[in-house]
Structures are given as structure tokens and as C-alpha cells.
Design a protein around this motif. Structure first.
Motif, PDB file in Angstrom:
ATOM      1  N   VAL A 180       0.856  -1.191   0.000  1.00  0.00           N
ATOM      2  CA  VAL A 180       0.000   0.000   0.000  1.00  0.00           C
ATOM      3  C   VAL A 180       0.886   1.234   0.000  1.00  0.00           C
ATOM      4  O   VAL A 180       1.827   1.345   0.801  1.00  0.00           O
ATOM      5  CB  VAL A 180      -0.934   0.015   1.229  1.00  0.00           C
ATOM      6  N   ILE A 181       0.590   2.149  -0.908  1.00  0.00           N
ATOM      7  CA  ILE A 181       1.261   3.447  -0.931  1.00  0.00           C
ATOM      8  C   ILE A 181       0.466   4.357   0.010  1.00  0.00           C
ATOM      9  O   ILE A 181      -0.687   4.698  -0.258  1.00  0.00           O
ATOM     10  CB  ILE A 181       1.303   4.021  -2.351  1.00  0.00           C
ATOM     11  N   GLN A 182       1.080   4.720   1.126  1.00  0.00           N
ATOM     12  CA  GLN A 182       0.375   5.456   2.163  1.00  0.00           C
ATOM     13  C   GLN A 182       0.102   6.904   1.746  1.00  0.00           C
ATOM     14  O   GLN A 182       0.534   7.364   0.675  1.00  0.00           O
ATOM     15  CB  GLN A 182       1.210   5.436   3.459  1.00  0.00           C
ATOM     16  N   LYS A 183      -0.637   7.624   2.621  1.00  0.00           N
ATOM     17  CA  LYS A 183      -0.997   9.005   2.323  1.00  0.00           C
ATOM     18  C   LYS A 183       0.210   9.927   2.252  1.00  0.00           C
ATOM     19  O   LYS A 183       0.149  10.986   1.617  1.00  0.00           O
ATOM     20  CB  LYS A 183      -1.975   9.528   3.375  1.00  0.00           C
ATOM     21  N   ASP A 184       1.312   9.556   2.913  1.00  0.00           N
ATOM     22  CA  ASP A 184       2.532  10.375   2.855  1.00  0.00           C
ATOM     23  C   ASP A 184       3.507   9.900   1.784  1.00  0.00           C
ATOM     24  O   ASP A 184       4.627  10.399   1.695  1.00  0.00           O
ATOM     25  CB  ASP A 184       3.220  10.378   4.220  1.00  0.00           C
ATOM     26  N   GLY A 185       3.099   8.886   0.958  1.00  0.00           N
ATOM     27  CA  GLY A 185       3.952   8.393  -0.113  1.00  0.00           C
ATOM     28  C   GLY A 185       4.867   7.256   0.282  1.00  0.00           C
ATOM     29  O   GLY A 185       5.599   6.731  -0.573  1.00  0.00           O
ATOM     30  N   SER A 186       4.872   6.847   1.548  1.00  0.00           N
ATOM     31  CA  SER A 186       5.720   5.737   1.990  1.00  0.00           C
ATOM     32  C   SER A 186       5.055   4.408   1.646  1.00  0.00           C
ATOM     33  O   SER A 186       3.873   4.342   1.290  1.00  0.00           O
ATOM     34  CB  SER A 186       5.983   5.829   3.493  1.00  0.00           C
ATOM     35  N   ILE A 187       5.824   3.309   1.779  1.00  0.00           N
ATOM     36  CA  ILE A 187       5.358   1.963   1.464  1.00  0.00           C
ATOM     37  C   ILE A 187       5.047   1.240   2.766  1.00  0.00           C
ATOM     38  O   ILE A 187       5.842   1.252   3.711  1.00  0.00           O
ATOM     39  CB  ILE A 187       6.411   1.188   0.647  1.00  0.00           C
ATOM     40  N   GLY A 188       3.890   0.578   2.828  1.00  0.00           N
ATOM     41  CA  GLY A 188       3.501  -0.147   4.032  1.00  0.00           C
ATOM     42  C   GLY A 188       2.571  -1.298   3.703  1.00  0.00           C
ATOM     43  O   GLY A 188       2.143  -1.493   2.552  1.00  0.00           O
ATOM     44  N   ASN A 189       2.251  -2.074   4.747  1.00  0.00           N
ATOM     45  CA  ASN A 189       1.321  -3.206   4.647  1.00  0.00           C
ATOM     46  C   ASN A 189       1.727  -4.159   3.518  1.00  0.00           C
ATOM     47  O   ASN A 189       0.941  -4.466   2.616  1.00  0.00           O
ATOM     48  CB  ASN A 189      -0.101  -2.713   4.440  1.00  0.00           C
ATOM     49  N   ILE A 190       2.975  -4.626   3.561  1.00  0.00           N
ATOM     50  CA  ILE A 190       3.487  -5.528   2.518  1.00  0.00           C
ATOM     51  C   ILE A 190       3.002  -6.948   2.806  1.00  0.00           C
ATOM     52  O   ILE A 190       3.175  -7.460   3.907  1.00  0.00           O
ATOM     53  CB  ILE A 190       5.022  -5.482   2.473  1.00  0.00           C
ATOM     54  N   ARG A 191       2.387  -7.565   1.800  1.00  0.00           N
ATOM     55  CA  ARG A 191       1.931  -8.944   1.903  1.00  0.00           C
ATOM     56  C   ARG A 191       2.490  -9.741   0.730  1.00  0.00           C
ATOM     57  O   ARG A 191       2.519  -9.237  -0.402  1.00  0.00           O
ATOM     58  CB  ARG A 191       0.401  -9.015   1.905  1.00  0.00           C
ATOM     59  N   LEU A 192       2.922 -10.993   1.013  1.00  0.00           N
ATOM     60  CA  LEU A 192       3.578 -11.799  -0.015  1.00  0.00           C
ATOM     61  C   LEU A 192       3.025 -13.217   0.012  1.00  0.00           C
ATOM     62  O   LEU A 192       2.601 -13.725   1.050  1.00  0.00           O
ATOM     63  CB  LEU A 192       5.107 -11.838   0.195  1.00  0.00           C
ATOM     64  N   ARG A 193       3.065 -13.871  -1.149  1.00  0.00           N
ATOM     65  CA  ARG A 193       2.718 -15.278  -1.267  1.00  0.00           C
ATOM     66  C   ARG A 193       3.602 -15.898  -2.336  1.00  0.00           C
ATOM     67  O   ARG A 193       3.573 -15.481  -3.491  1.00  0.00           O
ATOM     68  CB  ARG A 193       1.254 -15.456  -1.645  1.00  0.00           C
ATOM     69  N   GLY A 194       4.409 -16.898  -1.934  1.00  0.00           N
ATOM     70  CA  GLY A 194       5.322 -17.525  -2.878  1.00  0.00           C
ATOM     71  C   GLY A 194       5.582 -18.971  -2.523  1.00  0.00           C
ATOM     72  O   GLY A 194       5.107 -19.477  -1.501  1.00  0.00           O
ATOM     73  N   PRO A 195       6.365 -19.683  -3.351  1.00  0.00           N
ATOM     74  CA  PRO A 195       6.618 -21.112  -3.116  1.00  0.00           C
ATOM     75  C   PRO A 195       7.623 -21.391  -2.010  1.00  0.00           C
ATOM     76  O   PRO A 195       7.722 -22.531  -1.559  1.00  0.00           O
ATOM     77  CB  PRO A 195       7.162 -21.583  -4.473  1.00  0.00           C
ATOM     78  N   ASP A 196       8.396 -20.372  -1.576  1.00  0.00           N
ATOM     79  CA  ASP A 196       9.423 -20.629  -0.564  1.00  0.00           C
ATOM     80  C   ASP A 196       9.649 -19.351   0.242  1.00  0.00           C
ATOM     81  O   ASP A 196       9.500 -18.231  -0.269  1.00  0.00           O
ATOM     82  CB  ASP A 196      10.735 -21.066  -1.244  1.00  0.00           C
ATOM     83  N   LYS A 197      10.026 -19.525   1.534  1.00  0.00           N
ATOM     84  CA  LYS A 197      10.243 -18.388   2.417  1.00  0.00           C
ATOM     85  C   LYS A 197      11.438 -17.541   1.968  1.00  0.00           C
ATOM     86  O   LYS A 197      11.434 -16.315   2.128  1.00  0.00           O
ATOM     87  CB  LYS A 197      10.468 -18.882   3.850  1.00  0.00           C
ATOM     88  N   SER A 198      12.468 -18.178   1.409  1.00  0.00           N
ATOM     89  CA  SER A 198      13.634 -17.405   0.981  1.00  0.00           C
ATOM     90  C   SER A 198      13.285 -16.479  -0.188  1.00  0.00           C
ATOM     91  O   SER A 198      13.771 -15.343  -0.256  1.00  0.00           O
ATOM     92  CB  SER A 198      14.763 -18.356   0.573  1.00  0.00           C
ATOM     93  N   LEU A 199      12.428 -16.944  -1.114  1.00  0.00           N
ATOM     94  CA  LEU A 199      12.001 -16.091  -2.220  1.00  0.00           C
ATOM     95  C   LEU A 199      11.118 -14.956  -1.710  1.00  0.00           C
ATOM     96  O   LEU A 199      11.213 -13.819  -2.198  1.00  0.00           O
ATOM     97  CB  LEU A 199      11.251 -16.925  -3.264  1.00  0.00           C
ATOM     98  N   GLU A 200      10.250 -15.236  -0.741  1.00  0.00           N
ATOM     99  CA  GLU A 200       9.408 -14.186  -0.173  1.00  0.00           C
ATOM    100  C   GLU A 200      10.252 -13.128   0.539  1.00  0.00           C
ATOM    101  O   GLU A 200       9.969 -11.926   0.446  1.00  0.00           O
ATOM    102  CB  GLU A 200       8.394 -14.793   0.793  1.00  0.00           C
TER     103      GLU A 200
END
Length: 236
Positions: A180-200
Motif C-alpha cells: 500500500v502506498i500510504q498518504k505520505d507516499g511511503s510503502i507499508g502493509n506488505i503482503r507476499l505469497r510464494g513457493p518458498d520463504k527465501s524467495l518471499e
């Protein structure tokens, strides 16, 4: 004087050959006896009956429905007869018409309800998309979206590093990333889904290195803008 014997009549001359031939014959009989199989002809059946017909129509299950019994018959209400001589009082009906003395509200007296601004608007629906650093010169919204996508791909390619443990184990695949690009332009609420924890973990590291952007705006108000992008990990 030694007796003379004919070599052709000597029975012990080919004894070893006869022994080997006999041994091979016995082994052949033993092998045939072990491999001999019999089948019961009385149990023959058509194996085609085991294959279900894919075109067979499924018969819906019919559930018997019982008709509910009719409701009980209610007795008619008792009608009371009133004599004509008895006076009856009728309820007063209020008039709905307005007269000239009634005060009419002015338009200024009516309070208008303020529409609540949305807190979060999707990237494809927002009026003013977030501006990635380097895309400020773009004028139209479509050009800013295209520039945003281009700069995101360039950022991922610049900071991409394949995890060593994933290379050793031969792990590859796609990691779906949403942030999510927040109201101040920063990056937050990162969510990931992948085949392996190292790739995530590697995908999270790349997204956390994104620069601060100009926030997206809806009706001239800064709002949060969710954005999703896939990151592919391929071994060559």
C-alpha cells in the motif's frame, strides 16, 4: 596280453556332456513349472463395465414433498349491530394542506450531509495515481500509470538478487506481492505469497527499498493506494 576295447563302445567317454544336458533339461522343467500360470475361466467378466460413461446424465435426487395441511378455518368475527338512535363519535381526520400562516423553511436552513471521502482507492480506479520519482514530467493519468509500471520493473531488476539457498536447492517460482502506498507516499502493509520463504524474503527486501512517492489523490484528497505486482524467480 591286454584286452582290446573299441573306443566308440566306451560308455564313459561322453559322460560329462550327458550330465550337463541332463542338468539343463531338469532346470528347464523346473523353470516351466514355476512360471506356469492357470486362470479360472469361470470368473471372466467384461472390464468395460468398470469404466464409467462420462456422458451419462446424473439423475437428480427427488425428495418427496409433503403438502402442508390447510390452515384451520377461523370462525367469522361477531358483528355488533348498533341502533340508529345511538350517536357515534367519529375520529377527527387531520388536514394535510398548508395554510398561508405556516412558516416555510429556506434553503439555507437545510443542512447538507457531507460525503465521506474514501480512505483507500485501487490503483486502476484512482483519479490521480501515485507518482514514482522520475515520472513527474508526465501530464496525463495514463502516462503516469505507464511510467509507474516501467519504473517499478526497473527498480526490481536493479535490486534483484537470487537467494543462494534457493539456487542450491533448485527452488524457483513466482512471488505475488501486494503493498500500500500510504498518504505520505511511503510503502507499508506488505503482503507476499510464494513457493518458498527465501524467495518471499528477497521480494520483501526489494519492495522495502522503494523510494518515497507522491501519494495518490481522490477528489483532491490524499488516500492510500494498494498495488500488486508479481516477481518471478527463474533458474537458468
Amino acid at each position: 596280453m591286454e584286452p582290446k576295447k573299441n573306443r566308440m563302445s566306451d560308455l564313459n567317454r561322453n559322460r560329462g556332456l550327458y550330465f550337463v544336458l541332463g542338468l539343463l533339461f531338469v532346470m528347464l522343467l523346473t523353470l516351466v513349472a514355476l512360471e506356469w500360470k492357470t486362470y479360472d475361466r469361470g470368473l471372466d467378466y467384461d472390464i468395460s463395465m468398470n469404466v464409467e460413461d462420462p456422458l451419462a446424465e446424473e439423475v437428480p435426487l427427488t425428495i418427496p414433498y409433503k403438502t402442508p395441511p390447510p390452515p384451520p378455518v377461523q370462525a367469522p368475527p361477531i358483528i355488533e349491530i348498533i341502533d340508529d338512535e345511538e350517536e357515534r363519535i367519529e375520529s377527527e381526520i387531520a388536514a394535510t394542506e398548508t395554510d398561508q400562516e405556516e412558516k416555510i423553511l429556506e434553503v439555507g436552513d437545510v443542512e447538507a450531509l457531507e460525503m465521506e471521502e474514501p480512505e483507500e482507492v485501487p490503483f486502476i480506479m484512482i483519479e490521480e495515481v501515485p507518482v514514482f520519482p522520475g515520472c513527474e514530467k508526465e501530464k496525463t493519468a495514463e502516462d503516469k500509470r505507464a511510467c509507474f509500471q516501467k519504473m517499478m520493473g526497473r527498480h526490481i531488476g536493479k535490486n534483484f538478487r537470487y537467494p543462494e539457498i534457493a539456487q542450491e536447492l533448485g527452488i524457483e517460482g513466482r512471488v505475488s506481492v501486494m503493498f500500500v502506498i500510504q498518504k505520505d507516499g511511503s510503502i507499508g502493509n506488505i503482503r507476499l505469497r510464494g513457493p518458498d520463504k527465501s524467495l518471499e524474503a528477497e521480494a520483501r527486501r526489494i519492495i522495502e527499498k522503494l523510494p518515497r512517492m507522491t501519494p495518490g489523490r481522490q477528489r483532491n484528497t490524499a488516500v492510500r493506494v494498494p498495488f500488486s505486482i508479481p516477481i518471478n524467480f527463474r533458474l537458468e
